[in-house]
Design an enzyme around this catalytic site. Sequence first.
Site, PDB file in Angstrom:
ATOM      1  N   ASP A   1       0.836  -1.197   0.000  1.00 22.67           N
ATOM      2  CA  ASP A   1       0.000   0.000   0.000  1.00 22.67           C
ATOM      3  C   ASP A   1       0.876   1.256   0.000  1.00 22.67           C
ATOM      4  O   ASP A   1       1.559   1.546   0.978  1.00 22.67           O
ATOM      5  CB  ASP A   1      -0.895  -0.014   1.243  1.00 22.67           C
ATOM      6  CG  ASP A   1      -2.103   0.893   1.116  1.00 22.67           C
ATOM      7  OD1 ASP A   1      -2.118   1.729   0.206  1.00 22.67           O
ATOM      8  OD2 ASP A   1      -3.034   0.760   1.920  1.00 22.67           O
ATOM      9  N   ASP A   2       0.877   1.970  -1.125  1.00 21.74           N
ATOM     10  CA  ASP A   2       1.625   3.225  -1.278  1.00 21.74           C
ATOM     11  C   ASP A   2       3.133   3.018  -1.339  1.00 21.74           C
ATOM     12  O   ASP A   2       3.903   3.942  -1.061  1.00 21.74           O
ATOM     13  CB  ASP A   2       1.297   4.225  -0.165  1.00 21.74           C
ATOM     14  CG  ASP A   2      -0.115   4.775  -0.246  1.00 21.74           C
ATOM     15  OD1 ASP A   2      -0.824   4.446  -1.212  1.00 21.74           O
ATOM     16  OD2 ASP A   2      -0.508   5.529   0.658  1.00 21.74           O
TER      17      ASP A   2
ATOM     18  N   CYS B   1      -5.551   3.994  -4.373  1.00 18.92           N
ATOM     19  CA  CYS B   1      -5.690   2.585  -4.004  1.00 18.92           C
ATOM     20  C   CYS B   1      -7.035   1.959  -4.344  1.00 18.92           C
ATOM     21  O   CYS B   1      -7.096   0.889  -4.960  1.00 18.92           O
ATOM     22  CB  CYS B   1      -5.382   2.410  -2.534  1.00 18.92           C
ATOM     23  SG  CYS B   1      -6.150   3.610  -1.448  1.00 18.92           S
TER      24      CYS B   1
ATOM     25  N   ARG C   1      -7.808  -1.199  -6.931  1.00 21.96           N
ATOM     26  CA  ARG C   1      -8.391  -2.458  -6.482  1.00 21.96           C
ATOM     27  C   ARG C   1      -9.660  -2.805  -7.246  1.00 21.96           C
ATOM     28  O   ARG C   1      -9.942  -3.980  -7.506  1.00 21.96           O
ATOM     29  CB  ARG C   1      -8.636  -2.378  -4.968  1.00 21.96           C
ATOM     30  CG  ARG C   1      -7.354  -2.314  -4.172  1.00 21.96           C
ATOM     31  CD  ARG C   1      -7.542  -1.770  -2.759  1.00 21.96           C
ATOM     32  NE  ARG C   1      -6.284  -1.238  -2.249  1.00 21.96           N
ATOM     33  CZ  ARG C   1      -5.371  -1.958  -1.606  1.00 21.96           C
ATOM     34  NH1 ARG C   1      -5.611  -3.228  -1.347  1.00 21.96           N
ATOM     35  NH2 ARG C   1      -4.241  -1.411  -1.206  1.00 21.96           N
TER      36      ARG C   1
ATOM     37  N   LYS D   1      -6.454  -4.998   3.380  1.00 19.31           N
ATOM     38  CA  LYS D   1      -7.300  -3.864   3.022  1.00 19.31           C
ATOM     39  C   LYS D   1      -8.309  -4.253   1.945  1.00 19.31           C
ATOM     40  O   LYS D   1      -7.990  -4.971   1.005  1.00 19.31           O
ATOM     41  CB  LYS D   1      -6.393  -2.737   2.516  1.00 19.31           C
ATOM     42  CG  LYS D   1      -7.086  -1.453   2.121  1.00 19.31           C
ATOM     43  CD  LYS D   1      -6.009  -0.404   1.899  1.00 19.31           C
ATOM     44  CE  LYS D   1      -6.531   0.836   1.234  1.00 19.31           C
ATOM     45  NZ  LYS D   1      -5.467   1.857   1.103  1.00 19.31           N
TER      46      LYS D   1
ATOM     47  N   HIS E   1     -11.516  -1.691   1.001  1.00 13.15           N
ATOM     48  CA  HIS E   1     -11.720  -0.337   0.469  1.00 13.15           C
ATOM     49  C   HIS E   1     -12.699  -0.280  -0.701  1.00 13.15           C
ATOM     50  O   HIS E   1     -12.689   0.662  -1.478  1.00 13.15           O
ATOM     51  CB  HIS E   1     -10.369   0.273   0.047  1.00 13.15           C
ATOM     52  CG  HIS E   1     -10.356   1.767   0.115  1.00 13.15           C
ATOM     53  ND1 HIS E   1      -9.329   2.537  -0.391  1.00 13.15           N
ATOM     54  CD2 HIS E   1     -11.265   2.660   0.612  1.00 13.15           C
ATOM     55  CE1 HIS E   1      -9.580   3.811  -0.201  1.00 13.15           C
ATOM     56  NE2 HIS E   1     -10.746   3.913   0.416  1.00 13.15           N
TER      57      HIS E   1
ATOM     58  N   HIS F   1       1.519   2.321   4.127  1.00 15.72           N
ATOM     59  CA  HIS F   1       0.591   3.461   4.150  1.00 15.72           C
ATOM     60  C   HIS F   1       0.665   4.170   5.503  1.00 15.72           C
ATOM     61  O   HIS F   1       0.832   3.542   6.538  1.00 15.72           O
ATOM     62  CB  HIS F   1      -0.825   2.930   3.911  1.00 15.72           C
ATOM     63  CG  HIS F   1      -1.849   3.977   3.607  1.00 15.72           C
ATOM     64  ND1 HIS F   1      -2.280   4.894   4.527  1.00 15.72           N
ATOM     65  CD2 HIS F   1      -2.549   4.225   2.465  1.00 15.72           C
ATOM     66  CE1 HIS F   1      -3.202   5.670   3.977  1.00 15.72           C
ATOM     67  NE2 HIS F   1      -3.373   5.295   2.726  1.00 15.72           N
TER      68      HIS F   1
ATOM     69  N   ASP G   1      -0.027  -0.767  -4.872  1.00 12.34           N
ATOM     70  CA  ASP G   1      -1.339  -0.393  -5.403  1.00 12.34           C
ATOM     71  C   ASP G   1      -1.340   0.937  -6.134  1.00 12.34           C
ATOM     72  O   ASP G   1      -2.292   1.264  -6.832  1.00 12.34           O
ATOM     73  CB  ASP G   1      -2.400  -0.392  -4.295  1.00 12.34           C
ATOM     74  CG  ASP G   1      -2.136   0.623  -3.193  1.00 12.34           C
ATOM     75  OD1 ASP G   1      -1.047   1.234  -3.174  1.00 12.34           O
ATOM     76  OD2 ASP G   1      -3.022   0.805  -2.330  1.00 12.34           O
ATOM     77  N   ASN G   2      -0.297   1.736  -5.976  1.00 16.97           N
ATOM     78  CA  ASN G   2      -0.151   3.009  -6.693  1.00 16.97           C
ATOM     79  C   ASN G   2       1.229   3.559  -6.376  1.00 16.97           C
ATOM     80  O   ASN G   2       2.022   2.926  -5.674  1.00 16.97           O
ATOM     81  CB  ASN G   2      -1.242   4.024  -6.298  1.00 16.97           C
ATOM     82  CG  ASN G   2      -1.513   4.133  -4.820  1.00 16.97           C
ATOM     83  OD1 ASN G   2      -2.603   3.796  -4.352  1.00 16.97           O
ATOM     84  ND2 ASN G   2      -0.529   4.574  -4.041  1.00 16.97           N
TER      85      ASN G   2
ATOM     86  N   LYS H   1       1.724   9.572  -6.004  1.00 13.28           N
ATOM     87  CA  LYS H   1       0.344   9.107  -5.908  1.00 13.28           C
ATOM     88  C   LYS H   1      -0.637  10.254  -6.142  1.00 13.28           C
ATOM     89  O   LYS H   1      -0.433  11.373  -5.681  1.00 13.28           O
ATOM     90  CB  LYS H   1       0.112   8.526  -4.509  1.00 13.28           C
ATOM     91  CG  LYS H   1      -1.329   8.134  -4.199  1.00 13.28           C
ATOM     92  CD  LYS H   1      -1.450   7.625  -2.774  1.00 13.28           C
ATOM     93  CE  LYS H   1      -2.894   7.336  -2.396  1.00 13.28           C
ATOM     94  NZ  LYS H   1      -3.016   6.827  -1.010  1.00 13.28           N
TER      95      LYS H   1
END
Length: 640
Positions: free
Chosen positions: A58-59, A96, A100, A157, A159, A255, A401-402, A458
């Site tokens: 994540d991130d 994110c 997803r 996660k 989301h 994250h 994810d990004n 991001k």
Amino acid sequence: MTASPSHCLSKTLSSPSVFNAPKIGLAGIAVAALSACAVTPQPPLAGSKPNILYIIADDLGYSDIGAFGGEISTPNLDALVRSGRILTNYHTSTVCAVTRSMLYSGTDHHLVGEGTMGPPNDERKGLPGYEGYLNNQALSIAELLRDAGYHTYIAGKWHLGSKINAKEDKTPDQWGFEHSFTLLGGATGNHFGHDRASDKTYTENGRFVSLPATDNAGRPWYDTHVYTQKLIANIDEHIKDGKPFAAFATYTSPHWPLQVPEPWASQYKGAYDAGYEVIRQRRLDKQKQLGFVPADYTLPGQLLPNAASASPATANFGRPNARYINADTVPGQHTDNVDYGPGNINLTWAQLPPAQKKLQARYMEIYAGMVSNLDYNIGLLIQHLKDIGQYDNTFIVFHSDNGAEGSRVSAEQEAANARNIASLGRDQTLNPPGTEKTYIRYGWRWAEVSATPFRLVKGFTTEGGTSVPMVVHLPGQSAAQTPVREFAHVRDAAPTLLEMAGIAQPLAPAGVSGVNGIPLVKYKDRNVYPITGHSFLGELRGRHAAPLHPEPVGEEQYGRTYLRSGPWKIVWTEPPLGPSDGHWQLYNIEQDRTETRDLAAQHPEVVATLYRQWQSYMHDSGAVLAKKPGNTGRLPAPPR
């Protein structure tokens, strides 16, 4: 025969692929080892379908792991590269939840409910595709796999929905996941937990849950550790029935808020005292050695400008009569839209006072510790597959994810962090009453380091916002293969997994259309958008000679957008980070992935052609631009 605990402990401790990392307490190692060895190894059945282990960070920035140029210790991911394959040109969305939605559905996010990350608060509110959760016209790769005989698990996660037993806005147990333990929202307020069921932040198998004080190893609850334990337990529960599994490890690390337990919190003490520019240059030098960028590439012109104060917004910004520059600006034509928001304060390392240098270095130390802790947990998952005899029959995928997250804390929080630097990164609920709370996001300049060698971070449709580290390992693979340098997109993940599993895509016409006349297909009792990504399994196996994406590929989020076709890419970013006149930038993306040389003035005909293709992309995906683009040059502010 089941291996003895003593044998398993010895084997796990001696495994460099897992424990070439900070040493942890012996009790913690023993529990991890015993859990990893409590199951009799199960050889794959003859002709059985491969397992899937899909890991998402994540991130995490493009250069944060060792194999992509970083100095952070990631021995397990680096080992996976040495027996697998990297994709150097893999792209996600800019944020994110949007990523997803495309990962699970295999099609554009505007169609399946995430036109923006969460429901928009502007004139697009209520439009189809802008629900803010995975809508009922989406396919789910988990559902497709489960219906074809796979066990399906997710820990981490989600989301994409938050309501239990609902017809819409659904939790993962309603999307085909047999076992699920998930953070429902986009971020946790505390990686060390303490949430109650009444908070409705975590679910397990379709019910809201309270988080215990400790994990299964008796350590203080920390989400990255718990997600790993949950997946291992899920895999072990059904491994003897011979059915393949698809396990999604959707970690929330690294994250914000930046937090990590010892020994990782102290692992990088002093490692970032040299500052932003020096660390980024070191990463760039290593990327040159690895062949990621040309040997003659230099940084000047690539980084954000130095700014001791924020550039002002235009006079009408935020007023009812504002005319915002946006991506509808037709190339070569005059526009009366002139308004945009303020810029950012961005100091170089040399401009920081000594106390700020100390604080900023500590931020990055904790971030790096989170990444190493994430790598450690990935190593536990991979080692467990080896211990139970399933590693050689598992397709493993890892990516972020990004792009790297560039937002920062408020000035008030920054001051509190400086006063309490010794408590940064730890569980703030353990502080004595009345103690100031610390909270960390590491900001633009460290995000630029993470994004090396790319531009912006991001939230932006530049390469820095959408290019992510990607590693894959095919079943039975034992040696590294040459990198795949071809452009691939997160929409391609779903068809790749289906092809790997030998499952046909749903193609039966539903006889009805979705937004803008897009034909839907039938899946069970639902009319859904078909998968539009392309399987890259052929590229992984060295079989494809033609480009994976001969068609134009576009993306839009926050009004920031791009379209690439052949060697060209057009990008639109609002001022002040984009051009002040609002023009579309043009790059030969095959020769200039770092987006250093804007060729729009030299090739207006190319810009015009790609702009028309972009208009088609927007129509065909049901995308609608907001009148006011972006986040006014700023990333979202932290919560108060």
